[in-house]
Design a protein around this motif. Structure first.
Motif, PDB file in Angstrom:
ATOM      1  N   PRO A 271     141.439 103.175  26.040  1.00  0.00           N
ATOM      2  CA  PRO A 271     140.833 102.099  25.574  1.00  0.00           C
ATOM      3  C   PRO A 271     139.823 101.608  26.452  1.00  0.00           C
ATOM      4  O   PRO A 271     138.997 100.679  25.936  1.00  0.00           O
ATOM      5  CB  PRO A 271     142.105 100.978  25.662  1.00  0.00           C
ATOM      6  CG  PRO A 271     143.101 101.523  26.784  1.00  0.00           C
ATOM      7  CD  PRO A 271     142.640 103.187  26.599  1.00  0.00           C
ATOM      8  N   THR A 272     139.574 102.045  27.576  1.00  0.00           N
ATOM      9  CA  THR A 272     138.440 101.777  28.475  1.00  0.00           C
ATOM     10  C   THR A 272     138.015 102.971  29.046  1.00  0.00           C
ATOM     11  O   THR A 272     138.471 104.079  29.125  1.00  0.00           O
ATOM     12  CB  THR A 272     139.156 100.951  29.720  1.00  0.00           C
ATOM     13  OG1 THR A 272     140.205 101.519  30.207  1.00  0.00           O
ATOM     14  CG2 THR A 272     139.720  99.597  29.080  1.00  0.00           C
ATOM     15  N   ASP A 273     136.921 102.840  29.869  1.00  0.00           N
ATOM     16  CA  ASP A 273     136.341 104.009  30.465  1.00  0.00           C
ATOM     17  C   ASP A 273     137.125 104.267  31.781  1.00  0.00           C
ATOM     18  O   ASP A 273     136.537 103.998  33.074  1.00  0.00           O
ATOM     19  CB  ASP A 273     134.800 103.649  30.958  1.00  0.00           C
ATOM     20  CG  ASP A 273     133.974 103.701  29.533  1.00  0.00           C
ATOM     21  OD1 ASP A 273     134.575 104.054  28.398  1.00  0.00           O
ATOM     22  OD2 ASP A 273     132.850 102.873  29.402  1.00  0.00           O
ATOM     23  N   VAL A 274     138.118 105.083  31.711  1.00  0.00           N
ATOM     24  CA  VAL A 274     138.770 105.533  33.026  1.00  0.00           C
ATOM     25  C   VAL A 274     138.389 106.804  33.267  1.00  0.00           C
ATOM     26  O   VAL A 274     138.685 107.526  32.117  1.00  0.00           O
ATOM     27  CB  VAL A 274     140.125 105.096  32.824  1.00  0.00           C
ATOM     28  CG1 VAL A 274     141.244 105.722  33.898  1.00  0.00           C
ATOM     29  CG2 VAL A 274     140.638 103.753  32.623  1.00  0.00           C
ATOM     30  N   PHE A 275     138.221 107.125  34.469  1.00  0.00           N
ATOM     31  CA  PHE A 275     138.219 108.884  34.773  1.00  0.00           C
ATOM     32  C   PHE A 275     139.418 109.316  34.973  1.00  0.00           C
ATOM     33  O   PHE A 275     139.993 108.618  35.826  1.00  0.00           O
ATOM     34  CB  PHE A 275     137.213 109.109  35.596  1.00  0.00           C
ATOM     35  CG  PHE A 275     135.565 108.548  35.404  1.00  0.00           C
ATOM     36  CD1 PHE A 275     134.811 109.671  35.265  1.00  0.00           C
ATOM     37  CD2 PHE A 275     135.172 107.439  35.093  1.00  0.00           C
ATOM     38  CE1 PHE A 275     133.531 109.595  34.791  1.00  0.00           C
ATOM     39  CE2 PHE A 275     133.946 107.009  34.743  1.00  0.00           C
ATOM     40  CZ  PHE A 275     133.094 107.976  34.717  1.00  0.00           C
ATOM     41  N   GLU A 276     139.694 110.512  34.299  1.00  0.00           N
ATOM     42  CA  GLU A 276     140.829 111.377  34.859  1.00  0.00           C
ATOM     43  C   GLU A 276     140.479 113.088  35.097  1.00  0.00           C
ATOM     44  O   GLU A 276     139.362 113.239  34.436  1.00  0.00           O
ATOM     45  CB  GLU A 276     141.773 111.299  33.551  1.00  0.00           C
ATOM     46  CG  GLU A 276     142.398 109.823  33.202  1.00  0.00           C
ATOM     47  CD  GLU A 276     143.341 109.875  32.185  1.00  0.00           C
ATOM     48  OE1 GLU A 276     143.862 110.850  31.357  1.00  0.00           O
ATOM     49  OE2 GLU A 276     143.897 108.711  31.842  1.00  0.00           O
TER      50      GLU A 276
END
Length: 126
Positions: free
Chosen positions: A47-52
């Motif tokens: 849902p959001t711009d999260v880096f993994e």
């Protein structure tokens, strides 16, 4: 005598980067597990711009290599289900291939594809 193992230092995988820290961005990184400096990352778009860490079997954006973690996310920083602001190399850089952390089981062809994806944002593996 005990043998000591030295881990990667902050940014030790960098060969060069654009001046004035133009290569770097502060981003939200998934803090569910420790990550080494030099971990290749993808960006989760929903849902959001999260880096993994790069996840080749994903379909949420993390299957596309787009950044590299500058400093480690240590065990002391781990909070399952949370994110932390961390600095990544996001563009205009040369990096040492041998110092990058790739997903377990990644094949040579998949590494080549990930390197091509990094090249699209002007990150070149040497």
């Amino acid at each position: 005598m005990n043998a000591l193992t030295e881990t990667l230092h902050i940014g030790s995988f960098l060969i060069s980067q654009e001046g004035q820290f133009l290569s770097r961005d502060a981003v939200a990184v998934d803090a569910s597990a420790p990550l080494a400096a030099g971990t290749v990352l993808g960006k989760k778009s929903v849902p959001t711009d999260v880096f993994e860490p790069l996840n080749l079997s994903a379909t949420d954006g993390t299957q596309i290599a787009c950044a590299i973690l500058l400093a480690p996310l240590t065990a002391d920083e781990v909070v399952v289900g949370a994110t932390l602001q961390k600095t990544v190399i996001a563009r205009f850089a040369e990096v040492r291939f041998s110092d990058l952390t790739w997903p377990a089981g990644i094949t040579a062809a998949q590494i080549e594809e990930a390197q091509n994806q990094l090249r699209e944002v002007e990150i070149v593996c040497r």
